[in-house]
Write a protein that holds these residues in place. Structure first.
Motif, PDB file in Angstrom:
ATOM      1  N   VAL A 268       0.867  -1.181   0.000  1.00 21.65           N
ATOM      2  CA  VAL A 268       0.000   0.000   0.000  1.00 21.65           C
ATOM      3  C   VAL A 268       0.898   1.224   0.000  1.00 21.65           C
ATOM      4  CG1 VAL A 268      -1.746   1.286   1.267  1.00 21.65           C
ATOM      5  CG2 VAL A 268      -1.804  -1.221   1.275  1.00 21.65           C
ATOM      6  N   LEU A 269       0.682   2.094  -0.971  1.00 23.60           N
ATOM      7  CA  LEU A 269       1.492   3.302  -1.115  1.00 23.60           C
ATOM      8  C   LEU A 269       0.605   4.533  -1.287  1.00 23.60           C
ATOM      9  CD1 LEU A 269       4.118   2.040  -3.709  1.00 23.60           C
ATOM     10  CD2 LEU A 269       4.545   2.554  -1.315  1.00 23.60           C
ATOM     11  N   PRO A 270       1.105   5.703  -0.911  1.00 26.16           N
ATOM     12  CA  PRO A 270       0.359   6.935  -1.196  1.00 26.16           C
ATOM     13  C   PRO A 270       0.246   7.151  -2.711  1.00 26.16           C
ATOM     14  CG  PRO A 270       2.090   7.328   0.414  1.00 26.16           C
ATOM     15  CD  PRO A 270       2.316   5.951  -0.137  1.00 26.16           C
ATOM     16  N   GLU A 271      -0.891   7.639  -3.140  1.00 25.35           N
ATOM     17  CA  GLU A 271      -1.111   7.937  -4.563  1.00 25.35           C
ATOM     18  C   GLU A 271      -0.019   8.856  -5.102  1.00 25.35           C
ATOM     19  OE1 GLU A 271      -2.417   7.899  -8.264  1.00 25.35           O
ATOM     20  OE2 GLU A 271      -3.487   6.768  -6.737  1.00 25.35           O
ATOM     21  N   ALA A 272       0.446   9.785  -4.286  1.00 26.77           N
ATOM     22  CA  ALA A 272       1.474  10.737  -4.708  1.00 26.77           C
ATOM     23  C   ALA A 272       2.806  10.056  -5.015  1.00 26.77           C
ATOM     24  CB  ALA A 272       1.671  11.807  -3.637  1.00 26.77           C
ATOM     25  N   CYS A 273       2.975   8.813  -4.598  1.00 27.14           N
ATOM     26  CA  CYS A 273       4.228   8.089  -4.834  1.00 27.14           C
ATOM     27  C   CYS A 273       4.138   7.120  -6.016  1.00 27.14           C
ATOM     28  CB  CYS A 273       4.630   7.323  -3.570  1.00 27.14           C
ATOM     29  SG  CYS A 273       5.026   8.401  -2.194  1.00 27.14           S
ATOM     30  N   ARG A 274       3.060   7.173  -6.751  1.00 27.20           N
ATOM     31  CA  ARG A 274       2.871   6.254  -7.879  1.00 27.20           C
ATOM     32  C   ARG A 274       4.034   6.318  -8.862  1.00 27.20           C
ATOM     33  NH1 ARG A 274      -1.647   3.720 -10.584  1.00 27.20           N
ATOM     34  NH2 ARG A 274      -3.019   4.552  -8.994  1.00 27.20           N
TER      35      ARG A 274
END
Length: 85
Positions: free
Chosen positions: A25-31
């Motif tokens: 699970v990652l922040p969207e901003a780190c895509r």
């Protein structure tokens, strides 16, 4: 609350993979940072990009199978890592 971006995504994902995690699970901003991870490794993992804490809870508590994901191949294990700073 909002899920904020974190640094060192490549290193965190590599460490999670070494520990046996396949769902991340990652922040969207780190895509965009996921592209730094070798393609072969990305194929072995499933990534969930979240914007708020409710999406994190949904992935962790409800189940990853019901949450949108980016994946290469279906992982065998049912372990997940939530990467934070």
């Amino acid at each position: 609350g909002n899920v904020l971006p974190v640094g060192g995504i490549k290193e965190k994902v590599l460490a999670a993979r070494r520990s046996g995690y396949r769902k991340i699970v990652l922040p969207e901003a780190c895509r965009k940072n996921v592209e730094q991870i070798p393609k072969e490794l990305r194929r072995q993992l499933r990534f969930w990009f979240v914007r708020d804490v409710l999406e994190v809870f949904g992935a962790a508590l409800v189940g990853f199978e019901k949450t949108p994901a980016v994946t290469g191949s279906k992982p065998r294990r049912r372990r997940a890592a939530v990467l934070t700073h």
